[in-house]
Design a protein around this motif. Structure first.
Motif, PDB file in Angstrom:
ATOM      1  N   ASN A 254       1.935  -0.925 -33.029  1.00  0.00           N
ATOM      2  CA  ASN A 254       0.781  -0.254 -33.535  1.00  0.00           C
ATOM      3  C   ASN A 254       0.748   1.216 -33.199  1.00  0.00           C
ATOM      4  O   ASN A 254       0.284   2.193 -33.862  1.00  0.00           O
TER       5      ASN A 254
ATOM      6  N   ARG B 226     -11.015 -15.919 -28.885  1.00  0.00           N
ATOM      7  CA  ARG B 226      -9.463 -14.985 -29.158  1.00  0.00           C
ATOM      8  C   ARG B 226      -8.723 -14.782 -27.913  1.00  0.00           C
ATOM      9  O   ARG B 226      -7.459 -14.983 -27.797  1.00  0.00           O
TER      10      ARG B 226
ATOM     11  N   GLY C 205      -9.812  -9.879 -37.302  1.00  0.00           N
ATOM     12  CA  GLY C 205     -10.456  -9.190 -36.316  1.00  0.00           C
ATOM     13  C   GLY C 205     -12.035  -9.684 -36.457  1.00  0.00           C
ATOM     14  O   GLY C 205     -12.405 -10.388 -37.290  1.00  0.00           O
ATOM     15  N   ILE C 206     -12.531  -9.558 -35.346  1.00  0.00           N
ATOM     16  CA  ILE C 206     -13.918 -10.066 -35.256  1.00  0.00           C
ATOM     17  C   ILE C 206     -14.913  -9.577 -36.292  1.00  0.00           C
ATOM     18  O   ILE C 206     -15.692  -9.821 -36.972  1.00  0.00           O
ATOM     19  N   THR C 207     -14.661  -7.973 -36.411  1.00  0.00           N
ATOM     20  CA  THR C 207     -15.448  -7.215 -37.311  1.00  0.00           C
ATOM     21  C   THR C 207     -15.151  -7.592 -38.905  1.00  0.00           C
ATOM     22  O   THR C 207     -15.930  -7.909 -39.683  1.00  0.00           O
TER      23      THR C 207
ATOM     24  N   GLY D 133     -13.292  -2.730 -37.631  1.00  0.00           N
ATOM     25  CA  GLY D 133     -12.816  -2.732 -36.226  1.00  0.00           C
ATOM     26  C   GLY D 133     -14.000  -2.639 -35.341  1.00  0.00           C
ATOM     27  O   GLY D 133     -15.223  -1.782 -35.856  1.00  0.00           O
ATOM     28  N   THR D 134     -13.802  -3.108 -34.068  1.00  0.00           N
ATOM     29  CA  THR D 134     -15.121  -2.965 -33.241  1.00  0.00           C
ATOM     30  C   THR D 134     -15.536  -1.648 -33.035  1.00  0.00           C
ATOM     31  O   THR D 134     -16.606  -1.391 -32.774  1.00  0.00           O
TER      32      THR D 134
ATOM     33  N   LYS E 105      -3.550 -11.202 -29.263  1.00  0.00           N
ATOM     34  CA  LYS E 105      -3.970  -9.906 -28.742  1.00  0.00           C
ATOM     35  C   LYS E 105      -3.229  -9.357 -27.383  1.00  0.00           C
ATOM     36  O   LYS E 105      -3.820  -9.325 -26.566  1.00  0.00           O
TER      37      LYS E 105
ATOM     38  N   GLU F 132      -2.345  -4.312 -42.119  1.00  0.00           N
ATOM     39  CA  GLU F 132      -3.511  -3.788 -41.586  1.00  0.00           C
ATOM     40  C   GLU F 132      -3.386  -2.619 -40.943  1.00  0.00           C
ATOM     41  O   GLU F 132      -2.195  -2.036 -41.128  1.00  0.00           O
TER      42      GLU F 132
ATOM     43  N   ALA G 155      -5.280  -0.292 -35.622  1.00  0.00           N
ATOM     44  CA  ALA G 155      -6.098  -0.986 -34.813  1.00  0.00           C
ATOM     45  C   ALA G 155      -7.328  -1.615 -35.557  1.00  0.00           C
ATOM     46  O   ALA G 155      -8.437  -1.449 -34.956  1.00  0.00           O
ATOM     47  N   ASP G 156      -7.179  -1.627 -36.729  1.00  0.00           N
ATOM     48  CA  ASP G 156      -8.190  -2.080 -37.849  1.00  0.00           C
ATOM     49  C   ASP G 156      -7.832  -3.026 -38.845  1.00  0.00           C
ATOM     50  O   ASP G 156      -6.432  -2.813 -39.110  1.00  0.00           O
ATOM     51  N   ASN G 157      -8.691  -3.698 -39.558  1.00  0.00           N
ATOM     52  CA  ASN G 157      -8.441  -4.627 -40.454  1.00  0.00           C
ATOM     53  C   ASN G 157      -8.665  -3.738 -41.940  1.00  0.00           C
ATOM     54  O   ASN G 157      -9.482  -2.841 -41.836  1.00  0.00           O
TER      55      ASN G 157
ATOM     56  N   TYR H  83       1.464  -3.158 -27.544  1.00  0.00           N
ATOM     57  CA  TYR H  83       0.984  -2.344 -28.753  1.00  0.00           C
ATOM     58  C   TYR H  83       1.920  -1.357 -29.320  1.00  0.00           C
ATOM     59  O   TYR H  83       1.656  -0.516 -30.092  1.00  0.00           O
TER      60      TYR H  83
END
Ligand code: PMP
Length: 301
Positions: free
Chosen positions: A159, A53, A211-213, A248-249, A152, A185, A188-190, A156
Motif C-alpha cells: 500500500n 476482523r 472494509g467496515i465502511t 474508509g474509516t 490487516k 482498492e 487505504a480505502d475501498n 503495508y
C-alpha cells in the motif's frame, strides 16, 4: 507532557513513555496486525466488526492474542474513556512482540498490545465539496493466495508503494489493480462505482480488504433500495462510471472526480455519493458501542 494516555501491555502510560523494544517483530518484519476504528459522539462505530476482523487476522497468521476478544474490546472502551474523547480515531495494534533477529515468530512469546486514541484529524471539508483526483498505478495488489489482503497486517509496503506512486503523480490517492487487471482498492480505502442504476464494489477475492465502511455503505445502499453488488470491474468501468467514490474509516465517503485524467460524470461529487455520505453520517451517530464519558464537552487533548 501530553495528556494523551496510551494503553501498552496492560497499563496506561503517557504518550512520551509509550515505548517498545527495537527487537519487536512488528518493527523488524511487519509481523503483526492492526485496526483503525472511529468514535462518533461517544459511540464506537461497528466495534464488533473491527474486533472480529482483528481476531480473524490474528488467527490467520497464528498470532497469540494475549487477551480474549471480549477483554480487548473492554480495554479499547476503557482507553477511549481514559482519554475523554467523544470523537476520536483509535489505532489498535497487536505485534508479534520481541524476539531475536531471526524471523522465527515462535521465539516471540509475548505479543505487544498497543491502543492509541487520538483526536480526529478530519479530512479537509473542502475535499468533500470538490471531490478528489486519483490515478491507477503500476503496483499490483498482493495476490490473496500470497498475502491475503483480508489480513490487516502491519506489512503495508504494498500500500505504501501505491501511496508513493500517487505522490509522484501529484495526487493524494491511487487505485491498485490485481494481478489480472481488475480494480482492487485504494492504498487505504475501498472503491465503489455507480453506473446505470447499479452500485458496484470489488469482491474480497479480487484483493480488497473487506472494509467496515464499505460494508456499512453496502448495508445503507441496500436499505435505500439501490441495486448494489460485489462484482469485479476494470479501469474501463471506472472511466465510464457516472460516479466513483472511496470509503474508509478516516475518509468516510469521498467522491472521486477524475481518474487517470478522465473526468468522472460532471466532474463534481455526484448525487448518489453525496446521498450515501449523508446517510452514513446519520448512521454513525445513531448506532455504535456506547462509551462512558462524564461530560459532553470534555476533550482532554
Ligand atoms: N483497504 C485498505 C487497504 C485499508 O487499509 C483500509 C483502511 N482500514 C480500507 C480498505 C478501508 O477499511 P475500513 O473501512 O475498515 O477503514
Amino acid at each position: 507532557m501530553s495528556d494523551q494516555w496510551i494503553f501498552l501491555n496492560g497499563e496506561f502510560v503517557r504518550k512520551e513513555d509509550a515505548k517498545i523494544s527495537v527487537y519487536d517483530h512488528g518493527f523488524l518484519y511487519g509481523d503483526g496486525i492492526f485496526e483503525g476504528i472511529r468514535v462518533y459522539n461517544g459511540n464506537i462505530f461497528r466495534m464488533k466488526e473491527h474486533m472480529d476482523r482483528l481476531y480473524e487476522s490474528g488467527r490467520s497468521i497464528l498470532l497469540n492474542m494475549p487477551y480474549s476478544q471480549k477483554e480487548l474490546t473492554e480495554l479499547v472502551i476503557k482507553t477511549v474513556e481514559k482519554n475523554g474523547l467523544r470523537d476520536a480515531y483509535i489505532r489498535l495494534v497487536v505485534s508479534r512482540g520481541p524476539g531475536d533477529l531471526g524471523l522465527d515468530p515462535y521465539k516471540c512469546p509475548n505479543a505487544n498490545v498497543v491502543i492509541i486514541v487520538e483526536p480526529l484529524a478530519i479530512f479537509p471539508k473542502q475535499l468533500y465539496e470538490t471531490g478528489i483526483d486519483i490515478v491507477t498505478v503500476p503496483t499490483r495488489r498482493n495476490r490473496p493466495d500470497v498475502l491475503s489482503p483480508k489480513v490487516k497486517s502491519l506489512n503495508y509496503l504494498n500500500n505504501i508503494l501505491v501511496k508513493i506512486e500517487a505522490h509522484l503523480a501529484n495526487v493524494s490517492e491511487a487505485l491498485m489493480l490485481n494481478d489480472q487487471g481488475y480494480v482492487a482498492e485504494g492504498s487505504a480505502d475501498n472503491v465503489f462505482i455507480y453506473k446505470k442504476g447499479k452500485l458496484l464494489t470489488p469482491p474480497g477475492y479480487i484483493g480488497a480488504l473487506e472494509g467496515i465502511t464499505r460494508n456499512a455503505i453496502i448495508d445503507i445502499a441496500k436499505e435505500l433500495g439501490y441495486d448494489v453488488a460485489e462484482e469485479p470491474f476494470t479501469r474501463h468501468d471506472v472511466y465510464t462510471a457516472e460516479e466513483v467514490f472511496l470509503t474508509g474509516t478516516a475518509a468516510e465517503v469521498i467522491a472521486v472526480v477524475k481518474v487517470d485524467g478522465r473526468v468522472i460524470g460532471d466532474g463534481v461529487p455526484g448525487e448518489h455519493t453525496s446521498h450515501l455520505l449523508k446517510q452514513f453520517r446519520k448512521k454513525v451517530i445513531e448506532e455504535g458501542e456506547k462509551v462512558n464519558l462524564p461530560d459532553e464537552n470534555l476533550h482532554v487533548s
